[in-house]
Design a protein around this motif. Structure first.
Motif, PDB file in Angstrom:
ATOM      1  N   GLN A  16      13.732  -8.418  23.901  1.00 54.20           N
ATOM      2  CA  GLN A  16      13.933  -8.021  22.504  1.00 54.20           C
ATOM      3  C   GLN A  16      12.607  -7.781  21.790  1.00 54.20           C
ATOM      4  O   GLN A  16      12.505  -6.895  20.923  1.00 54.20           O
ATOM      5  CB  GLN A  16      14.771  -9.075  21.771  1.00 54.20           C
ATOM      6  CG  GLN A  16      16.214  -9.125  22.220  1.00 54.20           C
ATOM      7  CD  GLN A  16      16.899  -7.754  22.164  1.00 54.20           C
ATOM      8  OE1 GLN A  16      16.783  -7.023  21.174  1.00 54.20           O
ATOM      9  NE2 GLN A  16      17.602  -7.399  23.229  1.00 54.20           N
ATOM     10  N   ASN A  17      11.578  -8.548  22.149  1.00 50.21           N
ATOM     11  CA  ASN A  17      10.247  -8.304  21.592  1.00 50.21           C
ATOM     12  C   ASN A  17       9.752  -6.913  21.965  1.00 50.21           C
ATOM     13  O   ASN A  17       9.176  -6.198  21.137  1.00 50.21           O
ATOM     14  CB  ASN A  17       9.242  -9.347  22.121  1.00 50.21           C
ATOM     15  CG  ASN A  17       9.319 -10.658  21.371  1.00 50.21           C
ATOM     16  OD1 ASN A  17      10.050 -10.782  20.394  1.00 50.21           O
ATOM     17  ND2 ASN A  17       8.561 -11.643  21.827  1.00 50.21           N
ATOM     18  N   VAL A  18       9.959  -6.543  23.222  1.00 45.65           N
ATOM     19  CA  VAL A  18       9.492  -5.244  23.696  1.00 45.65           C
ATOM     20  C   VAL A  18      10.269  -4.115  23.014  1.00 45.65           C
ATOM     21  O   VAL A  18       9.689  -3.113  22.593  1.00 45.65           O
ATOM     22  CB  VAL A  18       9.612  -5.145  25.231  1.00 45.65           C
ATOM     23  CG1 VAL A  18       9.262  -3.737  25.708  1.00 45.65           C
ATOM     24  CG2 VAL A  18       8.707  -6.166  25.911  1.00 45.65           C
ATOM     25  N   ILE A  19      11.581  -4.278  22.911  1.00 43.46           N
ATOM     26  CA  ILE A  19      12.392  -3.256  22.244  1.00 43.46           C
ATOM     27  C   ILE A  19      11.940  -3.092  20.789  1.00 43.46           C
ATOM     28  O   ILE A  19      11.809  -1.964  20.287  1.00 43.46           O
ATOM     29  CB  ILE A  19      13.888  -3.627  22.309  1.00 43.46           C
ATOM     30  CG1 ILE A  19      14.388  -3.493  23.753  1.00 43.46           C
ATOM     31  CG2 ILE A  19      14.715  -2.736  21.379  1.00 43.46           C
ATOM     32  CD1 ILE A  19      15.776  -4.037  23.985  1.00 43.46           C
ATOM     33  N   SER A  20      11.682  -4.197  20.113  1.00 37.33           N
ATOM     34  CA  SER A  20      11.198  -4.141  18.732  1.00 37.33           C
ATOM     35  C   SER A  20       9.867  -3.392  18.653  1.00 37.33           C
ATOM     36  O   SER A  20       9.633  -2.603  17.721  1.00 37.33           O
ATOM     37  CB  SER A  20      11.028  -5.562  18.185  1.00 37.33           C
ATOM     38  OG  SER A  20      10.449  -5.553  16.902  1.00 37.33           O
ATOM     39  N   SER A  21       9.010  -3.594  19.642  1.00 35.81           N
ATOM     40  CA  SER A  21       7.713  -2.916  19.659  1.00 35.81           C
ATOM     41  C   SER A  21       7.869  -1.419  19.911  1.00 35.81           C
ATOM     42  O   SER A  21       7.164  -0.601  19.313  1.00 35.81           O
ATOM     43  CB  SER A  21       6.808  -3.539  20.721  1.00 35.81           C
ATOM     44  OG  SER A  21       5.496  -3.028  20.629  1.00 35.81           O
ATOM     45  N   ILE A  22       8.814  -1.045  20.778  1.00 39.55           N
ATOM     46  CA  ILE A  22       9.092   0.384  21.001  1.00 39.55           C
ATOM     47  C   ILE A  22       9.529   1.033  19.693  1.00 39.55           C
ATOM     48  O   ILE A  22       9.077   2.128  19.339  1.00 39.55           O
ATOM     49  CB  ILE A  22      10.181   0.570  22.077  1.00 39.55           C
ATOM     50  CG1 ILE A  22       9.680   0.094  23.451  1.00 39.55           C
ATOM     51  CG2 ILE A  22      10.606   2.039  22.155  1.00 39.55           C
ATOM     52  CD1 ILE A  22      10.760   0.080  24.526  1.00 39.55           C
ATOM     53  N   LEU A  23      10.392   0.348  18.954  1.00 43.67           N
ATOM     54  CA  LEU A  23      10.898   0.891  17.687  1.00 43.67           C
ATOM     55  C   LEU A  23       9.787   1.063  16.649  1.00 43.67           C
ATOM     56  O   LEU A  23       9.866   1.949  15.788  1.00 43.67           O
ATOM     57  CB  LEU A  23      11.991  -0.024  17.130  1.00 43.67           C
ATOM     58  CG  LEU A  23      13.312  -0.024  17.908  1.00 43.67           C
ATOM     59  CD1 LEU A  23      14.190  -1.183  17.471  1.00 43.67           C
ATOM     60  CD2 LEU A  23      14.047   1.303  17.717  1.00 43.67           C
ATOM     61  N   ASP A 248       5.095  -7.016  18.828  1.00 42.49           N
ATOM     62  CA  ASP A 248       4.497  -5.674  18.744  1.00 42.49           C
ATOM     63  C   ASP A 248       3.428  -5.458  19.810  1.00 42.49           C
ATOM     64  O   ASP A 248       2.307  -5.026  19.530  1.00 42.49           O
ATOM     65  CB  ASP A 248       3.931  -5.399  17.351  1.00 42.49           C
ATOM     66  CG  ASP A 248       3.813  -3.896  17.086  1.00 42.49           C
ATOM     67  OD1 ASP A 248       4.316  -3.097  17.903  1.00 42.49           O
ATOM     68  OD2 ASP A 248       3.192  -3.518  16.077  1.00 42.49           O
ATOM     69  N   SER A 249       3.805  -5.751  21.037  1.00 41.75           N
ATOM     70  CA  SER A 249       2.859  -5.705  22.154  1.00 41.75           C
ATOM     71  C   SER A 249       2.292  -4.307  22.406  1.00 41.75           C
ATOM     72  O   SER A 249       1.128  -4.171  22.797  1.00 41.75           O
ATOM     73  CB  SER A 249       3.540  -6.229  23.425  1.00 41.75           C
ATOM     74  OG  SER A 249       4.778  -5.573  23.629  1.00 41.75           O
ATOM     75  N   ILE A 250       3.091  -3.253  22.167  1.00 40.91           N
ATOM     76  CA  ILE A 250       2.623  -1.891  22.454  1.00 40.91           C
ATOM     77  C   ILE A 250       1.516  -1.485  21.483  1.00 40.91           C
ATOM     78  O   ILE A 250       0.430  -1.046  21.902  1.00 40.91           O
ATOM     79  CB  ILE A 250       3.797  -0.900  22.396  1.00 40.91           C
ATOM     80  CG1 ILE A 250       4.792  -1.203  23.513  1.00 40.91           C
ATOM     81  CG2 ILE A 250       3.286   0.542  22.500  1.00 40.91           C
ATOM     82  CD1 ILE A 250       6.098  -0.411  23.429  1.00 40.91           C
ATOM     83  N   ASN A 251       1.751  -1.630  20.188  1.00 41.58           N
ATOM     84  CA  ASN A 251       0.722  -1.259  19.213  1.00 41.58           C
ATOM     85  C   ASN A 251      -0.503  -2.159  19.330  1.00 41.58           C
ATOM     86  O   ASN A 251      -1.630  -1.698  19.141  1.00 41.58           O
ATOM     87  CB  ASN A 251       1.290  -1.306  17.794  1.00 41.58           C
ATOM     88  CG  ASN A 251       2.141  -0.079  17.493  1.00 41.58           C
ATOM     89  OD1 ASN A 251       1.712   1.046  17.707  1.00 41.58           O
ATOM     90  ND2 ASN A 251       3.356  -0.302  17.018  1.00 41.58           N
TER      91      ASN A 251
END
Length: 264
Positions: A16-23, A248-251
């Protein structure tokens, strides 16, 4: 456009953390996911004991029998659809595919593999249903981004000659897609903060430094570093190895949190 790959432990423990970061990411991306731990859980529920083998280089990997290939394909597609469901629920245009769809990622089945057996001896065994990627249809994948925000990709490729699906390594899938599409960045989300050497995270490496450091770190990370160096030399601007367990691992990875491999 970027490519993001999340390992199996991240998918199991922080999806869910990753999905939130994608969004929260404002741009187009390919998202490649693992899920080996979840595959193992389902295999056991179905009475199939997962088998792992170790290469002479010390890399442990899943041995995929025909029986377990069925479970692997089922679980990986379930993970993809779960991710897409969350994305479309939040108003995004998202699609899940595997390398089988439109033959977008072709591979060759490994006929034989060399392993280290329980006695510590080298032995050659049948390769099962794992594959080595041979071709990525970059034109198709890039064209898809004209219509879709996020493309979620399962690490399943197709062997056209043998007419079979294959389990391919998720890192290998992500690196090949990033190289073929000349991505602006490739982000590898793991369960560690980055490349750890001498008890601290290495913040920045050139491709040559990555190749040198690969000789001094563990089997799993050394392969990531070698692939990262190859990706940079093939036109990918930067590769970031970072934690997927944080918010927000991606950003955060794009801001430089983790280990950044780049020649710029």
């Amino acid at each position: 456009m970027i490519v993001v790959k999340a390992g199996g432990r991240v998918i199991k423990n922080a999806l869910q953390n990753v999905i939130s970061s994608i969004l929260q990411y404002q741009g187009k991306l390919f998202f490649v996911h693992g899920g080996g731990d979840i595959v193992s859980d389902y295999s056991k529920k179905m009475g199939i004991e997962p088998v792992f083998v170790t290469s002479p280089e010390g890399i442990k990997s899943r041995y995929t029998s025909k029986e377990e290939l069925d479970v692997y394909v089922m679980v990986m597609n379930f993970i993809s659809k779960t991710i897409v469901n969350s994305l479309v629920k939040n108003g995004k245009y998202a699609l899940s595919i595997s390398g089988v769809d439109y033959a977008s990622v072709k591979a060759e089945r490994k006929k034989r593999i060399m392993i280290i057996d329980e006695r510590g001896k080298k032995r050659i065994i049948d390769g099962g249903y794992t594959g080595r990627i041979t071709q990525v249809n970059s034109e198709f994948l890039i064209k898809m981004l004209d219509f879709i925000d996020y493309i979620v990709i399962s690490p399943i490729a197709v062997d056209i000659n043998e007419g079979t699906m294959l389990n391919v390594d998720g890192d290998q899938m992500a690196f090949n897609i990033a190289k073929a599409t000349k991505a602006d960045a490739l982000i590898l989300l793991t369960d560690v903060k980055g490349v750890i050497y001498n008890d601290s995270v290495v913040s920045k490496l050139t491709s040559e430094e990555a190749k040198e450091l690969s000789k001094k770190v563990g089997a799993g990370m050394n392969r990531k570093l070698l692939m990262a160096a190859s990706a940079i030399e093939s036109g990918v601007r930067k590769v970031v190895i970072a934690s997927g367990l944080d918010s927000d691992s991606i950003n955060n990875a794009l801001k430089g949190y983790g280990t950044v491999i780049s020649n710029e």
